[in-house]
Design a protein around this motif. Sequence first.
Motif, mmCIF file in Angstrom:
data_model
loop_
_atom_site.group_PDB
_atom_site.id
_atom_site.type_symbol
_atom_site.label_atom_id
_atom_site.label_comp_id
_atom_site.label_asym_id
_atom_site.label_seq_id
_atom_site.Cartn_x
_atom_site.Cartn_y
_atom_site.Cartn_z
ATOM 1 N N GLY A 251 0.338 -1.190 -0.039
ATOM 2 C CA GLY A 251 0.249 -0.125 0.032
ATOM 3 C C GLY A 251 0.645 1.330 -0.267
ATOM 4 O O GLY A 251 1.783 1.067 -0.334
ATOM 5 N N LEU A 252 0.240 2.817 0.610
ATOM 6 C CA LEU A 252 0.640 3.933 0.083
ATOM 7 C C LEU A 252 0.569 4.422 1.381
ATOM 8 O O LEU A 252 -0.300 5.656 1.500
ATOM 9 C CB LEU A 252 0.378 4.489 -1.454
ATOM 10 N N TYR A 253 1.855 5.032 1.503
ATOM 11 C CA TYR A 253 0.995 6.941 2.268
ATOM 12 C C TYR A 253 1.925 8.045 2.012
ATOM 13 O O TYR A 253 2.672 7.546 1.305
ATOM 14 C CB TYR A 253 2.120 6.210 4.060
ATOM 15 N N VAL A 254 0.282 8.313 2.144
ATOM 16 C CA VAL A 254 1.112 9.686 1.277
ATOM 17 C C VAL A 254 0.506 11.260 2.015
ATOM 18 O O VAL A 254 -0.200 10.730 2.243
ATOM 19 C CB VAL A 254 -0.038 9.396 -0.411
ATOM 20 N N ALA A 255 1.601 11.741 2.401
ATOM 21 C CA ALA A 255 0.952 12.929 2.995
ATOM 22 C C ALA A 255 0.409 14.148 2.584
ATOM 23 O O ALA A 255 1.735 14.626 1.114
ATOM 24 C CB ALA A 255 2.240 13.623 4.070
ATOM 25 N N ASP A 256 -0.489 14.856 2.258
ATOM 26 C CA ASP A 256 -0.127 15.920 0.607
ATOM 27 C C ASP A 256 0.172 16.816 1.893
ATOM 28 O O ASP A 256 -1.041 17.836 2.119
ATOM 29 C CB ASP A 256 -2.003 15.865 0.374
ATOM 30 N N TYR A 257 1.634 16.336 1.867
ATOM 31 C CA TYR A 257 2.375 18.194 2.548
ATOM 32 C C TYR A 257 1.511 19.478 1.685
ATOM 33 O O TYR A 257 1.604 20.879 2.359
ATOM 34 C CB TYR A 257 3.284 18.398 2.439
ATOM 35 N N ALA A 258 1.577 19.303 0.325
ATOM 36 C CA ALA A 258 1.050 20.690 -0.214
ATOM 37 C C ALA A 258 0.059 21.096 -0.330
ATOM 38 O O ALA A 258 0.005 22.970 0.232
ATOM 39 C CB ALA A 258 1.402 20.543 -1.691
ATOM 40 N N GLN A 259 -1.215 20.888 0.415
ATOM 41 C CA GLN A 259 -2.341 21.560 0.683
ATOM 42 C C GLN A 259 -2.262 22.331 2.510
ATOM 43 O O GLN A 259 -2.251 23.377 2.869
ATOM 44 C CB GLN A 259 -3.527 20.671 0.746
ATOM 45 N N GLY A 260 -1.334 21.103 3.155
ATOM 46 C CA GLY A 260 -1.286 21.105 4.518
ATOM 47 C C GLY A 260 -0.450 22.712 4.443
ATOM 48 O O GLY A 260 -0.277 23.907 5.464
ATOM 49 N N VAL A 261 0.425 22.745 3.865
ATOM 50 C CA VAL A 261 1.334 24.453 3.573
ATOM 51 C C VAL A 261 0.540 25.116 3.323
ATOM 52 O O VAL A 261 0.649 26.591 3.617
ATOM 53 C CB VAL A 261 3.023 23.684 2.696
ATOM 54 N N VAL A 262 -0.264 24.871 1.903
ATOM 55 C CA VAL A 262 -1.165 26.114 1.226
ATOM 56 C C VAL A 262 -2.436 27.261 2.833
ATOM 57 O O VAL A 262 -2.093 27.622 2.635
ATOM 58 C CB VAL A 262 -2.209 25.566 0.460
ATOM 59 N N GLU A 263 -2.235 25.729 3.106
ATOM 60 C CA GLU A 263 -3.734 26.273 4.268
ATOM 61 C C GLU A 263 -2.563 27.874 5.748
ATOM 62 O O GLU A 263 -3.219 28.415 5.798
ATOM 63 C CB GLU A 263 -4.149 25.408 4.795
ATOM 64 N N VAL A 264 -1.382 26.628 5.767
ATOM 65 C CA VAL A 264 -0.829 27.906 6.957
ATOM 66 C C VAL A 264 -0.167 29.036 6.212
ATOM 67 O O VAL A 264 0.152 30.124 6.691
ATOM 68 C CB VAL A 264 0.322 26.468 6.860
ATOM 69 N N VAL A 265 0.547 28.787 5.160
ATOM 70 C CA VAL A 265 0.447 29.938 4.131
ATOM 71 C C VAL A 265 -0.300 31.002 3.926
ATOM 72 O O VAL A 265 -0.398 32.533 4.042
ATOM 73 C CB VAL A 265 1.460 30.050 2.904
ATOM 74 N N ARG A 266 -1.936 30.757 3.994
ATOM 75 C CA ARG A 266 -3.324 31.841 3.567
ATOM 76 C C ARG A 266 -3.176 32.352 4.996
ATOM 77 O O ARG A 266 -3.385 33.111 4.596
ATOM 78 C CB ARG A 266 -4.360 30.522 3.505
ATOM 79 N N GLY A 267 -2.974 31.513 6.315
ATOM 80 C CA GLY A 267 -3.593 31.618 7.543
ATOM 81 C C GLY A 267 -2.207 33.252 7.375
ATOM 82 O O GLY A 267 -2.618 34.128 7.507
#
Length: 325
Positions: A251-267
């Motif tokens: 199986g696969l473990y993936v973190a969509d880190y991009a979206q997490g970073v986007v929300e932090v930078v948006r804040g």
Amino acid sequence: MSRRARLLGAAPFVFMALMAPGTVSAEQLKMGLLVPGSVSEEGWNRIGYNALKGVEEQLGASVSYVELQQNPASFEKAFHDYASQGYQVILGHGFEFQDAALSVAEDYPDTWFLISSSDIKEGKVIGLNTDTSQPFFLMGVTAAMMGKKAGLVGGMEIPPIQQAFDGFKNGVKHVNPDFPVSETYIGNFTDTTAAKESALSMIAQGADFVVPNASGATVGAYQGIAESGPGVLSFSIFSDFTEVAPENILGLYVADYAQGVVEVVRGIQEGNPPETNVVFGLKDEKVMSFTFREDGPAVVPDEVKAAVAEVAAEIAAGKIQTYSN
């Protein structure tokens, strides 16, 4: 010698701009990225690059990145150069950038320094820590239910990797406290040959479930796993390595880190920066996913899937602590 002098004397590097040519207005968000290697490689560095691209595309930021080797002096110089050019946000993609950010940040009070895989919160130095121990805990549960012995191949013995492996071992103990797990570190994130040899050594000693976590060197471990035949199982970490080891990946473990970073930078952009370090986990469905393969020879039995799903729900609800504080 002063810190500024040390910075100016550090190894040179090249900014790699992603924005279109033209003048950037004073109001436009500018974000820089530091990665410990090449973004052309699947895995950890590509995740950082995708995060930067996400900020560019969703927030209209002017962005650039720089690829660095494991050299603390070059880390400080890169942070300094970006901050001195008016970049409001700089992401150091890895725990190894933390000390350099803390050293430089005092000179640039208007710049936010984000550090991947870090728990720091000091002034405008903010850790963005994806709790990899949570999906690794699920891998440990799977290994203990399907295998006889597990092996963990790490890059450098730093907190984020230690935490992930701690999660794996705790997942194993959740099922079977006597299940054997071996652990080794190759001492870097680039030596694919060393990662492969470490994996093969563990397999030769009876490990039938091997999980690597060594950034760019990770692919070497998967190559060793593949060469050992379908009796050795693993999981893809961060990126899909099924093509490298098609008979072994469960199986696969993936973190969509991009979206997490986007929300932090948006804040940050909107004047609502994080008040503490940021931790993404299984509760954050848009950021973290852990899935089993539905095709190919490496298939997880339904009863194991059900058990793992139950554990995952408990972790997301905060009922299971996946690593030791």
